[in-house]
Each structure stands twice: as C-alpha cells, then as structure tokens.
Design an enzyme around this catalytic site. Structure first.
Site, short mmCIF file in Angstrom:
data_model
loop_
_atom_site.label_atom_id
_atom_site.label_comp_id
_atom_site.label_asym_id
_atom_site.label_seq_id
_atom_site.Cartn_x
_atom_site.Cartn_y
_atom_site.Cartn_z
N GLY A 12 0.82 -1.21 0.00
CA GLY A 12 0.00 0.00 0.00
C GLY A 12 0.85 1.26 0.00
N ASP A 38 -1.81 -12.30 5.26
CA ASP A 38 -3.20 -11.84 5.28
C ASP A 38 -3.56 -11.63 6.74
OD1 ASP A 38 -5.93 -11.57 5.41
OD2 ASP A 38 -6.37 -13.30 4.13
N ALA A 60 -4.98 -2.40 5.67
CA ALA A 60 -6.34 -1.97 6.01
C ALA A 60 -7.24 -2.13 4.79
CB ALA A 60 -6.34 -0.50 6.46
N TYR A 128 -16.43 2.29 7.30
CA TYR A 128 -14.97 2.36 7.37
C TYR A 128 -14.53 2.94 8.72
CZ TYR A 128 -10.24 4.20 6.51
OH TYR A 128 -8.89 4.52 6.62
N LYS A 132 -12.54 1.01 11.75
CA LYS A 132 -11.22 1.48 12.18
C LYS A 132 -11.22 1.77 13.69
CE LYS A 132 -7.97 2.30 10.05
NZ LYS A 132 -6.78 1.43 9.73
N1 LIG Z 1 -4.87 7.02 2.65
C1 LIG Z 1 -5.44 7.84 3.52
O1 LIG Z 1 -5.88 8.94 3.19
C2 LIG Z 1 -5.53 7.45 4.97
C3 LIG Z 1 -6.07 8.37 5.87
C4 LIG Z 1 -6.17 8.03 7.22
C5 LIG Z 1 -5.71 6.79 7.63
N2 LIG Z 1 -5.21 5.91 6.74
C6 LIG Z 1 -4.75 4.61 7.23
O2 LIG Z 1 -3.40 4.43 6.85
C7 LIG Z 1 -3.12 3.04 6.74
C8 LIG Z 1 -2.42 2.77 5.43
O3 LIG Z 1 -3.31 3.07 4.38
P1 LIG Z 1 -2.83 3.35 2.88
O4 LIG Z 1 -3.17 4.74 2.59
O5 LIG Z 1 -1.44 2.88 2.69
O6 LIG Z 1 -3.87 2.41 2.12
P2 LIG Z 1 -3.66 1.47 0.86
O7 LIG Z 1 -2.74 2.11 -0.12
O8 LIG Z 1 -5.04 1.10 0.43
O9 LIG Z 1 -2.93 0.22 1.46
C9 LIG Z 1 -3.58 -0.73 2.25
C10 LIG Z 1 -2.87 -2.04 2.08
O10 LIG Z 1 -3.51 -3.00 2.93
C11 LIG Z 1 -3.48 -4.22 2.24
N3 LIG Z 1 -4.49 -5.15 2.75
C12 LIG Z 1 -5.82 -5.14 2.54
N4 LIG Z 1 -6.37 -6.21 3.15
C13 LIG Z 1 -5.36 -6.91 3.73
C14 LIG Z 1 -5.29 -8.08 4.48
N5 LIG Z 1 -6.38 -8.82 4.77
N6 LIG Z 1 -4.08 -8.51 4.92
C15 LIG Z 1 -2.96 -7.81 4.63
N7 LIG Z 1 -2.96 -6.70 3.90
C16 LIG Z 1 -4.15 -6.24 3.47
C17 LIG Z 1 -3.73 -3.86 0.79
O11 LIG Z 1 -3.26 -4.91 -0.02
P3 LIG Z 1 -4.05 -5.38 -1.33
O12 LIG Z 1 -4.08 -4.17 -2.21
O13 LIG Z 1 -3.26 -6.52 -1.82
O14 LIG Z 1 -5.43 -5.75 -0.83
C18 LIG Z 1 -2.92 -2.59 0.65
O15 LIG Z 1 -1.62 -2.87 0.21
C19 LIG Z 1 -4.47 2.34 6.91
O16 LIG Z 1 -4.59 1.91 8.25
C20 LIG Z 1 -5.48 3.43 6.65
O17 LIG Z 1 -6.71 3.17 7.31
C21 LIG Z 1 -5.09 6.22 5.41
#
Ligand SMILES: NC(=O)c1ccc[n+]([C@@H]2O[C@H](COP(=O)([O-])OP(=O)(O)OC[C@H]3O[C@@H](n4cnc5c(N)ncnc54)[C@H](OP(=O)(O)O)[C@@H]3O)[C@@H](O)[C@H]2O)c1
Length: 290
Positions: A12, A38, A60, A128, A132
């Site tokens: 991610g 996973d 996530a 969501y 969380k």
């Molecule tokens: N992006 C934002 O604006 C934002 C804002 C506030 C908080 N956050 C938090 O920041 C954190 C990182 O988010 P991000 O922005 O990096 O999101 P992201 O780019 O969507 O990355 C999430 C990663 O989680 C993986 N994932 C999903 N289901 C999974 C599972 N069952 N086991 C293991 N891996 C799994 C996905 O892999 P696959 O693609 O292979 O499914 C993806 O690589 C999360 O906790 C998110 O809630 C993000």
C-alpha cells in the site's frame, strides 16, 4: 536503537514508503504484502513476529465507499485483523504501531470546529470509520502500550491519491469541481513515515497519537494549492457542495487533527501542509507523471 521492523500491507501507499525509508536508514526490514501475510488469518502473525520486533500495521480495508456494501470484509481487515496482530505481539514481546484515521470522528461540532485532540469523543459516520475505531479498541484491549497513530488525508502525489489525481487534472483543460465543505489535514506520506519511524525509536511514546501535517484545508483549497504548485490556473478549480456530489459513505465535514499530543511527548510534529505539498509535488514531478 536496534530492532527489526515488520510491515504489514507493504504493497500500500504507506507500507511501501515506510519499507523504503526504513531500509534506507539501515534498519532490518521485513515487509510483507497481503499475499504473504493476510492479517485476517488469526494464525499468520505467529509465523512472522519475533521478540523485540516493531510491527507496523499498514494493512487496512481502505475503500471508504466499498465498506458500506462489504461491512464484514471491512470489519475482518480493520478490526479483527489488528486484534490478531496485537495478541501475537503481546505474547511474543514485540511492539506494535497501528495506523488509524480521522474518520473515527464525526466532524460535527456544537460551536466552531477546531482540530481534534486525541481525547475528543469519537463518532464515526461510515462503516470504514466504525471498523477502524473497533480496530483501535481491539489493539489496545490486547496490548495497551501499542501505539495507535491516527492520520488523515494521506497522499504520495503519484498513483491514484487525491493529489495525484489533481496533478493529472491540472495537466488537462477546463473546470474541475471539488468539494468545499469537507475540511481536514492533508498529510504527505513522507512526513507520516518520518513520524512512524520516530515512534518506532521511542518505546515510551504514548499509546494514542495524531500525526498529520499542520493546519486545515478543504478539498477545494487543497486542489487549488496543487494546481498552483504545478503552475496551472487555480481558478479552474471550482467549489461544489458535498450534497451535490453524493457518495455511498458519509465523510466528516471537518476532521483536521491536532498534533499537540506529539509535541507534548517530545516528538516532532509534521510541518504545515502547504510546505509538505510543495516538496511532494517536486518529488512527484521528478518521478514523471505517474
Ligand atoms: N490514505 C489515507 O488517506 C488514509 C487516511 C487516514 C488513515 N489511513 C490509514 O493508513 C493506513 C495505510 O493506508 P494506505 O493509505 O497505505 O492504504 P492502501 O494504499 O489502500 O494500502 C492498504 C494495504 O492494505 C493491504 N491489505 C488489505 N487487506 C489486507 C489483508 N487482509 N491482509 C494484509 N494486507 C491487506 C492492501 O493490499 P491489497 O491491495 O493486496 O489488498 C494494501 O496494500 C491504513 O490503516 C489506513 O486506514 C489512510
């Protein structure tokens, strides 16, 4: 301080950046994508976590709208999964940094809105956000000293995040409508990752922290700043109300995060959001128009 950093969700946007930064700082890194670990598999954590590790859960279910129609899946990844990781960390004697979100807040205020502090009441509006919040609780139930780090509006500037999309639209022509009544703290992934690595170095850091670039902006203001930053005409970005662009999941109208708690803990709060955006755009341009 020497430790191994174990990263879930390493495919991610945050996980990838964290793995790269930790590696370039000379840390021992085990970065695992969803195909390797996973996090909904209750037994998987036990195969990867060793005593003394610092686990950073970047995995996530992040499809905010998709969660409305897939609540069980969202719960499994965002709530049950972090609980499995925390239980294994507690048993193994490993530390855990778990990432959460500004969407645990409702954005509804009696008076004037102000950036949320860590002890403000939560009130998620979406599936969501609810899952969380349940993840935060599951982590602390199993490992009270785990660090839950809430962040918001994270972007890299490349790929498909908000800033990357605005960059691409800026390169085109004509007006672009962006919501003006959603306000938050835009956060550059590099600044979030720097704070995560600082927390990784500080076992005594508090169990709940907010990490976001300083200041608040509407999506409209953020979009105009991107246009300005890449030399496009910011007037092309036009304000629109959320109710005129309906989405399946409700977003908080205001979810800026205060980093007062970071400063109080002796950690470095991220810089103002516009300064971070300038650097992010320079880096993104350097990588080509991905
Ligand atoms: N992006 C934002 O604006 C934002 C804002 C506030 C908080 N956050 C938090 O920041 C954190 C990182 O988010 P991000 O922005 O990096 O999101 P992201 O780019 O969507 O990355 C999430 C990663 O989680 C993986 N994932 C999903 N289901 C999974 C599972 N069952 N086991 C293991 N891996 C799994 C996905 O892999 P696959 O693609 O292979 O499914 C993806 O690589 C999360 O906790 C998110 O809630 C993000």
């Amino acid at each position: 301080m020497s430790y191994r950093i174990v990263i879930t969700g390493a495919g991610g946007q945050v996980g990838r950046f964290l793995a790269a930064q930790a590696g370039s700082r000379g840390l021992d890194v085990l970065a695992l994508t969803s195909s390797k670990w996973d996090i909904t598999d209750a037994d998987a954590a036990g195969r990867f976590v060793a005593p003394g590790d610092v686990v950073v859960n970047c995995a996530a279910y992040t499809a905010v709208d998709g969660a409305e129609t897939e609540p069980e899946r969202a719960h499994a990844v965002n709530a049950a999964g972090p609980g499995h990781i925390a239980r294994v960390c507690a048993k193994a004697g490993a530390r855990l940094i778990h990432i959460s979100t500004d969407y645990v807040f409702s954005g509804q205020f009696d008076g004037a809105p102000r950036p949320y502090d860590i002890d403000d009441p939560t009130g998620p509006l979406s599936v969501y956000g609810k899952t969380k919040l349940a993840g935060e609780q599951a982590v602390h139930a199993a490992l009270p000293e785990a660090h839950v780090v809430r962040t918001s509006w994270v972007y890299t500037g490349v790929g498909s995040d908000f800033v990357a999309v605005m960059r691409r639209l800026a390169a085109g022509e004509g007006p672009v409508k962006v919501v003006v009544d959603q306000v938050g703290s835009p956060t550059y992934v590099g600044d979030l990752v720097a704070a995560l690595l600082q927390i990784a170095d500080r076992p005594a850091a508090p169990p709940l922290l907010h990490v976001a670039n300083e200041g608040a902006a509407s999506r409209f203001e953020q979009a105009r700043a991107v246009f300005e930053g890449v030399g496009a005409d910011p007037q092309r970005v036009q304000p629109v109300a959320t109710e005129d662009m309906p989405r399946p999941a409700a977003r908080p109208p205001y979810s800026a995060l205060s980093t007062r708690d970071l400063t109080a803990a002796g950690l470095t709060p991220p810089r103002p959001w516009r300064d971070a955006l300038t650097e992010a755009l320079a880096n993104a341009t350097g990588e080509g128009n991905k």
